[in-house]
Design a protein around this motif. Sequence first.
Motif, short mmCIF file in Angstrom:
data_model
loop_
_atom_site.label_atom_id
_atom_site.label_comp_id
_atom_site.label_asym_id
_atom_site.label_seq_id
_atom_site.Cartn_x
_atom_site.Cartn_y
_atom_site.Cartn_z
N GLY A 162 0.80 -1.22 0.00
CA GLY A 162 0.00 0.00 0.00
C GLY A 162 0.83 1.26 0.00
N ALA A 163 2.15 1.12 -0.04
CA ALA A 163 3.08 2.25 -0.09
C ALA A 163 2.94 3.17 1.12
CB ALA A 163 2.88 3.05 -1.38
N TYR A 164 2.73 2.56 2.31
CA TYR A 164 2.65 3.35 3.53
C TYR A 164 4.01 3.49 4.22
CZ TYR A 164 -2.42 3.09 3.22
OH TYR A 164 -3.72 3.22 2.80
N THR A 165 5.06 2.95 3.59
CA THR A 165 6.41 3.04 4.15
C THR A 165 7.37 3.51 3.06
OG1 THR A 165 7.16 0.80 3.56
CG2 THR A 165 5.86 1.03 5.59
N THR A 166 8.63 3.68 3.43
CA THR A 166 9.67 4.01 2.45
C THR A 166 10.24 2.75 1.81
OG1 THR A 166 11.46 3.97 4.09
CG2 THR A 166 10.30 6.07 3.78
N LEU A 167 9.78 1.58 2.24
CA LEU A 167 10.29 0.32 1.73
C LEU A 167 9.62 -0.02 0.40
CD1 LEU A 167 10.10 -1.67 5.09
CD2 LEU A 167 12.11 -0.55 4.11
N ARG A 168 10.36 -0.68 -0.47
CA ARG A 168 9.82 -1.13 -1.75
C ARG A 168 9.54 -2.63 -1.68
NH1 ARG A 168 13.54 -1.37 -5.01
NH2 ARG A 168 15.29 -0.81 -3.65
N ALA A 169 8.51 -3.05 -2.36
CA ALA A 169 8.16 -4.46 -2.37
C ALA A 169 9.31 -5.33 -2.89
CB ALA A 169 6.90 -4.68 -3.22
N GLU A 170 10.13 -4.75 -3.80
CA GLU A 170 11.24 -5.51 -4.38
C GLU A 170 12.33 -5.83 -3.38
OE1 GLU A 170 10.01 -2.67 -5.58
OE2 GLU A 170 8.89 -3.46 -7.31
N GLU A 171 12.30 -5.18 -2.23
CA GLU A 171 13.30 -5.46 -1.19
C GLU A 171 13.00 -6.75 -0.45
OE1 GLU A 171 14.34 -2.10 1.37
OE2 GLU A 171 13.28 -0.79 -0.04
N PHE A 172 11.80 -7.30 -0.66
CA PHE A 172 11.36 -8.51 0.04
C PHE A 172 11.37 -9.70 -0.91
CE2 PHE A 172 9.74 -5.00 2.43
CZ PHE A 172 9.70 -5.41 3.75
N ARG A 173 11.58 -10.86 -0.35
CA ARG A 173 11.57 -12.11 -1.11
C ARG A 173 10.50 -13.03 -0.54
NH1 ARG A 173 16.90 -15.96 -2.03
NH2 ARG A 173 15.83 -17.90 -2.62
N GLU A 174 9.64 -13.49 -1.39
CA GLU A 174 8.54 -14.34 -0.95
C GLU A 174 9.02 -15.76 -0.66
OE1 GLU A 174 4.14 -15.91 -2.50
OE2 GLU A 174 5.25 -14.39 -3.64
N ALA A 175 8.51 -16.36 0.39
CA ALA A 175 8.83 -17.75 0.74
C ALA A 175 7.58 -18.41 1.30
CB ALA A 175 9.97 -17.81 1.76
N ARG A 176 7.47 -19.70 1.08
CA ARG A 176 6.33 -20.44 1.60
C ARG A 176 6.70 -21.10 2.92
NH1 ARG A 176 1.01 -20.01 -0.15
NH2 ARG A 176 -0.18 -21.58 0.99
N VAL A 177 5.81 -21.00 3.89
CA VAL A 177 6.05 -21.60 5.21
C VAL A 177 4.93 -22.57 5.52
CG1 VAL A 177 6.26 -21.17 7.68
CG2 VAL A 177 7.30 -19.58 6.05
N ARG A 178 5.30 -23.79 5.80
CA ARG A 178 4.34 -24.80 6.23
C ARG A 178 4.82 -25.37 7.56
NH1 ARG A 178 4.91 -25.46 0.67
NH2 ARG A 178 2.95 -25.29 -0.52
N SER A 179 4.11 -25.05 8.62
CA SER A 179 4.49 -25.50 9.95
C SER A 179 3.23 -25.78 10.76
CB SER A 179 5.34 -24.43 10.65
OG SER A 179 5.66 -24.82 11.97
N LYS A 180 2.98 -27.04 11.00
CA LYS A 180 1.78 -27.45 11.73
C LYS A 180 0.54 -26.86 11.07
CE LYS A 180 4.21 -28.04 16.10
NZ LYS A 180 4.27 -27.70 17.52
N GLU A 181 -0.21 -26.05 11.82
CA GLU A 181 -1.45 -25.50 11.27
C GLU A 181 -1.22 -24.29 10.39
OE1 GLU A 181 -0.05 -23.09 14.28
OE2 GLU A 181 -0.50 -25.24 14.50
#
Length: 256
Positions: A162-181
């Motif tokens: 939503g661009a509410y910060t100075t951070l860019r989405a490209e600075e993040f890397r998506e990962a999948r987490v599967r842990s119990k529930e």
Amino acid sequence: MNRMKGFSRRPLFSVDAEGYGRSHPRRQHWIQDAIDRVLTQAATEVGFERERWQTQLAGDSAFSVLGADESEPLLVDDFVRHLDSGLREVNDGREADARLRLRAAFHHGVAVPARGGFSDHGAVETARILDCKPLREALRLSPSAVLAVAVSREVFHTVIGGAYTTLRAEEFREARVRSKEFDDAVWIRVPGGDVHALGSLEGGEPPVAPAAPGVPTVPVQPAAPAQTPVRDQKAELVFEAPVHGSVIGIVNEYRA
């Protein structure tokens, strides 16, 4: 009608120190004290009142529920920036293997105070994100970093997207987490580093043998496959299962 006291959606975050269990008692004492200092300092720098937070401490970890009027964008942006700076300050002059390095998880949800700490999905999901392998690997694969951050789907799409910060989405890397529930995507960032340049965050890639400066690194070759058994020869198969620590309850969800 059941109206549980303490119900509200709040910014949630949790931190945990790398290598605490392998440390000697004196260093463990220093780690606990240093975590408290860097969290308080970062909160003060951005105008948060940490004494108003609901916080559960567990040795090398801290789970915090912020006030309803405290800014979530400020938490994942300015607070993280000051936390990274504070960590570098407390580590100044320390050997690489003696530094305080933290994982941090950020979420927005429900965490209701309970007899053993906190209950509800928000507390559990924050703990699962904090303890996930991709976040651990991101910090392990970034030896010069002192902090690795993961945010939940809601935080990423609402606050970052939503661009509410100075951070860019490209600075993040998506990962999948599967842990119990818990089964969902998280987004990982290493302040001051390029998380996309890291290898697999799932672990299991062949290690790279160290080389002298100017010499290309060479992946360590896997062990040769087992030979075909000779007829009538007895063979024994031994299976080894990795152990990633004990599974514990909600009170200590936040321990490594």
